[in-house]
Enzyme design. Structure first.
Site, short mmCIF file in Angstrom:
data_model
loop_
_atom_site.label_atom_id
_atom_site.label_comp_id
_atom_site.label_asym_id
_atom_site.label_seq_id
_atom_site.Cartn_x
_atom_site.Cartn_y
_atom_site.Cartn_z
N HIS A 150 58.78 65.64 49.87
CA HIS A 150 59.77 64.76 49.57
C HIS A 150 59.68 64.09 47.39
O HIS A 150 58.31 64.09 47.41
CB HIS A 150 60.05 64.21 50.42
CG HIS A 150 59.16 63.04 50.60
ND1 HIS A 150 58.34 61.95 49.90
CD2 HIS A 150 57.99 63.31 52.23
CE1 HIS A 150 58.21 61.39 51.17
NE2 HIS A 150 57.23 61.62 52.03
N CYS A 166 52.09 63.46 54.00
CA CYS A 166 52.92 64.13 53.01
C CYS A 166 52.36 64.46 51.52
O CYS A 166 52.27 63.34 50.68
CB CYS A 166 54.88 63.72 52.87
SG CYS A 166 55.02 63.50 54.71
#
Length: 190
Positions: A150, A166
């Site tokens: 992301h 992440c």
């Protein structure tokens, strides 16, 4: 001769004025540069996206994440890849494996998992997508896991080991990557 010199100087001053006085761009993700120095925003910690030589037997469209190098490679084929600077999981949150892209979302909402809320009770239980959302401009969902590739509203975190697992990119880079990858593509994290 003097007139040409002065005209050249006026042109250079005009160009500098455009660089330093130009209004902010209209896209919300451009706000992520605010708070960084002018030169830091321009040159950053070697975060430029680049075409690189990448001899591999992986098929085009495969993403290879090198957590040690803090780089993400999008295999293009013919020994080439696009290389992006990334932020990775901090100590205790790093992971490796092979998965697939299962979803892609623009300006995704963020709901911190229960484990994160236990560690950080100050976090909101849900946050709508937007420029203040930690998921940034795009979210690329990995398998059935809680992990994502992301964007980030903290561009200075790129190149660092700071996430809860992440893979972070600058908003500009995640928008570019998002446009190039397909659901079902293989993602290798090593």
């Amino acid at each position: 001769m003097l007139a040409r010199f002065l005209a050249g100087g006026a042109c250079a001053v005009g160009m500098l004025a455009v660089v330093f006085v130009a209004p902010a761009a209209a896209h919300p993700y451009d706000q992520s540069i605010r708070g960084r120095s002018f030169f830091g925003a321009l040159f950053g910690p070697s975060i430029a996206r680049a075409m690189v030589s990448y001899p591999s037997n992986q098929k085009a469209g495969t993403i290879v994440v090198s957590t040690a190098q803090r780089r993400l490679y999008l295999v293009l084929g013919n020994g080439q890849a696009l290389s992006y600077a990334i932020g990775v999981g901090k100590a205790g949150f790093a992971w490796s494996g092979v998965t697939q892209i299962t979803d892609k979302r623009e300006w995704p909402d963020w709901t911190p998992p229960d484990q994160m809320l236990r560690r950080r009770p100050d976090l909101p239980h849900h946050m709508a997508g937007g420029p203040d959302n930690p998921m940034g401009a795009r979210g690329i969902y990995l398998g059935a896991s809680l992990y994502r590739i992301h964007g980030s509203n903290e561009p200075d975190s790129i190149g660092q080991a700071v996430s809860s697992g992440c893979i972070r990119l600058t908003n500009e880079d995640v928008i570019d990557l998002y446009s190039r990858v397909r659901i079902g593509a293989t993602v290798i994290v090593q």
